[in-house]
Enzyme design. Structure first.
Site, PDB file in Angstrom:
ATOM      1  NE  ARG A  45      13.675   7.827  18.421  1.00  0.00           N
ATOM      2  CZ  ARG A  45      14.280   8.966  18.003  1.00  0.00           C
ATOM      3  NH1 ARG A  45      13.762  10.159  18.263  1.00  0.00           N
ATOM      4  NH2 ARG A  45      15.427   8.905  17.348  1.00  0.00           N
ATOM      5  N   GLY A  46      16.274   7.786  21.206  1.00  0.00           N
ATOM      6  CA  GLY A  46      17.498   8.386  20.694  1.00  0.00           C
ATOM      7  C   GLY A  46      18.601   8.162  21.712  1.00  0.00           C
ATOM      8  CB  ALA A  47      21.983   6.693  21.410  1.00  0.00           C
ATOM      9  NE  ARG A  79      14.289   1.015  22.805  1.00  0.00           N
ATOM     10  CZ  ARG A  79      14.391   1.785  21.711  1.00  0.00           C
ATOM     11  NH1 ARG A  79      14.414   3.102  21.828  1.00  0.00           N
ATOM     12  NH2 ARG A  79      14.460   1.224  20.512  1.00  0.00           N
ATOM     13  CD  GLN A 183      11.938   5.854  16.129  1.00  0.00           C
ATOM     14  OE1 GLN A 183      13.103   6.226  16.169  1.00  0.00           O
ATOM     15  NE2 GLN A 183      11.507   4.834  16.841  1.00  0.00           N
ATOM     16  CG  ASP A 224      20.486   3.528  18.622  1.00  0.00           C
ATOM     17  OD1 ASP A 224      19.787   3.976  19.541  1.00  0.00           O
ATOM     18  OD2 ASP A 224      20.239   3.717  17.429  1.00  0.00           O
ATOM     19  CG  ASN A 234      21.534   4.271  13.352  1.00  0.00           C
ATOM     20  OD1 ASN A 234      21.342   4.873  14.412  1.00  0.00           O
ATOM     21  ND2 ASN A 234      21.100   4.739  12.204  1.00  0.00           N
ATOM     22  CE  LYS A 235      15.644   2.543  15.627  1.00  0.00           C
ATOM     23  NZ  LYS A 235      15.112   3.844  15.993  1.00  0.00           N
TER      24      LYS A 235
END
Length: 325
Positions: A45-47, A79, A183, A224, A234-235
């Protein structure tokens, strides 16, 4: 720390982020189905790391003699919010007519570039933080995970911490625990511990209180997707942090490689927001509870001190002359 995602012996090798911090283990993904599953359950995960996954996924499909275009579409849509995933797929597909070795070479080049670009972006951002924050050493607040694990091997927002810590300029990092899957508490705290950076974990809902008590000099987050006008997806929880930071006069800095900029997206209203499984929230609720569980939110550019890429401060499009940088 080894790379978060890499290619070895005909497989995509990742650090399994669902196992941390309890166990550090590697997964060898030998099929596109395994790769898509790893992306969807946040094992990778993570852009920026997802951009690498997109490119390596195309190489993996070719290596396994798969239906490349079908596989590429599956990967790109695994995603919906992070633009880097589809970007990595498209970049690899550009080399398709040159053969599978050219595709793999392009994917590997993307891995090298990601480390370099994020190191550069976070170095630029570190200088912006120092210019905005007169106090030394600094008390920083982070949300989600934007470190080594979110990229190929350096980090975006947490990369700023690495630069500042190396200069003895970090007093402490407050780590929001961050949904989904905690996370921040699991991954960011683990990375800070590995790097011997002082930190404390806090519930997301404590961030505004920490600002009010003078415990925060600057907020650092990744992204993201960045719209053409500078709005940032973003998150989930990032938007609320930005509002609180603005209220308390605290700099709010976003750090990401330029691959996260979606120039086709005029503003943040067009971002597709992924919603997570309701079961992540219902363990302690009545059985008939309905759930709203978005994985991301969008922060308007007006609330952001600086969006920083490897090219420096991102200006964006359609800014009024008096708009704050």
């Amino acid at each position: 720390m080894r790379r978060t995602i890499d290619w070895a012996d005909g497989a995509v090798v990742i650090i399994d982020q669902t196992a941390l911090p309890g166990e550090y283990r590697l997964l060898e993904l030998t099929t596109v189905t395994e790769l898509v599953d790893a992306v969807q359950r946040l094992a990778v995960r993570g852009a920026p790391a997802l951009g690498a996954a997109g490119a390596l996924g195309v190489a993996l499909s070719l290596h396994r003699n798969g239906d490349v275009h079908r596989d590429a579409d599956r990967i790109a849509h695994a995603r919906p919010t992070a633009v880097n995933l589809a970007w990595g797929v498209e970049r690899a597909l550009e080399k398709l007519d040159q053969g599978k070795e050219a595709v793999l070479a392009e994917a590997r080049a993307l891995l090298d570039e990601d480390e370099q670009l994020n190191e550069t972006a976070s170095r630029h951002a570190a200088e912006i933080v120092l210019a905005e924050c007169p106090r030394r050493p600094l008390r920083l607040l982070t949300h989600c995970n934007a470190g080594h694990l979110a990229t190929v091997g350096w980090g975006s927002a947490l990369g700023v911490v690495w630069h500042l810590h190396a200069r003895g300029l970090v007093e402490e990092v407050l780590v929001d625990e961050t949904r989904p899957l905690l996370q921040g508490a699991r991954l960011t705290a683990w990375e800070l511990s590995q790097a011997n950076v002082p930190y404390r974990v806090q519930p997301d809902s404590a961030a505004a209180a920490a600002m009010a008590r003078g415990m925060v000099d600057c907020v650092l987050v990744g992204a993201d997707r960045i719209a053409a006008n500078g709005d940032v997806a973003n998150k989930i929880g990032t938007y609320g942090l930005a509002i609180a930071a603005k209220h308390h006069g605290i700099p709010f800095v976003v750090v990401a490689p330029s691959s996260t900029v979606d120039s086709k997206l005029a503003d943040g209203t067009g971002v597709v927001i992924e919603e997570r499984d309701a079961r992540e929230l219902t363990e302690a609720t009545p059985k008939d509870a309905r759930v709203f569980n978005p994985a991301f939110d969008v922060t308007p550019f007006d609330l952001i001190t600086a969006v920083v890429t490897e090219h420096g401060t991102f200006r964006g499009a359609a800014r009024s002359p008096g708009h704050r940088r």
